[in-house]
Motif scaffolding. Structure first.
Motif, mmCIF file in Angstrom:
data_model
loop_
_atom_site.group_PDB
_atom_site.id
_atom_site.type_symbol
_atom_site.label_atom_id
_atom_site.label_comp_id
_atom_site.label_asym_id
_atom_site.label_seq_id
_atom_site.Cartn_x
_atom_site.Cartn_y
_atom_site.Cartn_z
ATOM 1 N N GLU A 77 2.983 3.400 -4.086
ATOM 2 C CA GLU A 77 2.649 3.480 -2.671
ATOM 3 C C GLU A 77 4.096 4.474 -2.596
ATOM 4 O O GLU A 77 4.086 5.045 -1.212
ATOM 5 C CB GLU A 77 3.552 2.119 -1.715
ATOM 6 N N LYS A 78 5.083 3.963 -2.984
ATOM 7 C CA LYS A 78 6.707 4.620 -2.679
ATOM 8 C C LYS A 78 6.609 6.357 -2.996
ATOM 9 O O LYS A 78 6.853 6.860 -2.325
ATOM 10 C CB LYS A 78 7.381 4.511 -3.932
ATOM 11 N N THR A 124 -4.714 7.746 0.018
ATOM 12 C CA THR A 124 -3.923 8.241 1.128
ATOM 13 C C THR A 124 -4.316 9.747 1.079
ATOM 14 O O THR A 124 -5.147 10.083 0.609
ATOM 15 C CB THR A 124 -2.148 8.336 0.933
ATOM 16 N N VAL A 148 -0.843 5.986 -2.394
ATOM 17 C CA VAL A 148 -1.693 4.578 -2.353
ATOM 18 C C VAL A 148 -1.068 4.097 -0.929
ATOM 19 O O VAL A 148 0.190 4.063 -0.050
ATOM 20 C CB VAL A 148 -1.680 3.345 -3.463
ATOM 21 N N GLN A 149 -2.483 3.022 -0.356
ATOM 22 C CA GLN A 149 -1.728 2.764 0.959
ATOM 23 C C GLN A 149 -1.835 0.678 0.120
ATOM 24 O O GLN A 149 -2.951 1.154 0.135
ATOM 25 C CB GLN A 149 -2.386 3.282 2.528
ATOM 26 N N ARG A 150 -1.447 -0.228 1.026
ATOM 27 C CA ARG A 150 -1.545 -1.472 0.615
ATOM 28 C C ARG A 150 -2.025 -2.096 2.546
ATOM 29 O O ARG A 150 -0.967 -1.913 3.217
ATOM 30 C CB ARG A 150 -0.947 -1.638 0.893
ATOM 31 N N GLN A 209 -6.921 -5.851 -4.828
ATOM 32 C CA GLN A 209 -5.999 -5.432 -6.111
ATOM 33 C C GLN A 209 -6.839 -6.159 -6.996
ATOM 34 O O GLN A 209 -6.067 -5.983 -8.230
ATOM 35 C CB GLN A 209 -4.459 -6.518 -5.859
ATOM 36 N N HIS A 237 -4.671 -8.107 -0.432
ATOM 37 C CA HIS A 237 -4.599 -6.916 -0.227
ATOM 38 C C HIS A 237 -5.802 -5.534 0.129
ATOM 39 O O HIS A 237 -5.547 -5.952 -1.233
ATOM 40 C CB HIS A 237 -3.082 -5.894 -0.211
ATOM 41 N N GLY A 260 3.666 7.820 -1.957
ATOM 42 C CA GLY A 260 2.654 7.817 -1.121
ATOM 43 C C GLY A 260 1.499 8.716 -1.249
ATOM 44 O O GLY A 260 0.589 9.158 -0.650
ATOM 45 N N ILE A 296 0.850 -0.444 -7.986
ATOM 46 C CA ILE A 296 0.362 0.152 -6.750
ATOM 47 C C ILE A 296 1.888 0.055 -6.049
ATOM 48 O O ILE A 296 1.886 1.392 -5.301
ATOM 49 C CB ILE A 296 0.213 -1.265 -6.652
ATOM 50 N N HIS A 297 3.063 -0.877 -6.488
ATOM 51 C CA HIS A 297 4.500 -0.458 -5.880
ATOM 52 C C HIS A 297 4.419 1.138 -6.183
ATOM 53 O O HIS A 297 5.235 2.104 -4.854
ATOM 54 C CB HIS A 297 5.155 -1.697 -6.448
ATOM 55 N N LEU A 304 -6.367 -0.980 -0.729
ATOM 56 C CA LEU A 304 -5.897 -0.553 -1.093
ATOM 57 C C LEU A 304 -6.649 0.059 -1.052
ATOM 58 O O LEU A 304 -7.893 0.829 -0.887
ATOM 59 C CB LEU A 304 -5.706 -0.537 -3.015
#
Length: 141
Positions: free
Chosen positions: A72-73, A94, A77-79, A50, A89, A75, A68-69, A91
């Motif tokens: 992520e929601k 996906t 990016v993965q942390r 990050q 974290h 789908g 990032i959040h 990153l």
């Protein structure tokens, strides 16, 4: 001096217009220009922290965490917790993020060409050099 004589004002006007244009180009992909900045930096195979991401896109870490959040929601990016520093974290994009990046890149390139269509390659090069100097002049503030 008149308002339009100030370089900062001219840059601001241009930035607003370019950002609006770019936002319209990215709307079908349901991402913002800032989110595109994140996608362009991240990879599916190589981890980015990050902190590295925040430095790469020149945003504070709190703002980056929010972006990032959101990704992520969706789908994209993965942390994962960093192996050696549990406060950090890693990153990754996906598979969906990698696919999105490949679809958006040609649109971004076309938008760049559209926005710079009245400039020669030399003028684009000179503009970048001048903007880098202006950025360096105010970066310490």
């Amino acid at each position: 001096m008149e308002l339009y004589d100030f370089t900062g004002f001219q840059i601001h006007l241009t930035d607003v217009k370019m950002n609006n244009y770019f936002t319209k180009q990215l709307k079908p992909f349901e991402i913002t220009p800032d989110q595109w900045g994140i996608l362009s930096v991240l990879d599916g195979d190589k981890a980015t922290t990050q902190k590295e991401l925040a430095e790469a896109i020149d945003r504070d870490q709190t703002t980056v965490v929010r972006m990032i959040h959101s990704l992520e929601k969706k789908g994209i990016v993965q942390r994962f917790v960093h192996d050696t520093d549990k406060r950090s974290h890693n990153l990754f994009l996906t598979d969906k993020g990698i696919e999105l990046k490949s679809k958006v890149l040609p649109v971004v390139i076309a938008a760049h060409h559209y926005a710079t269509r009245y400039l020669s390659n030399e003028e684009i090069h000179n503009l970048k050099a001048i903007l880098e100097k202006l950025y360096a002049a105010v970066n310490d503030e």
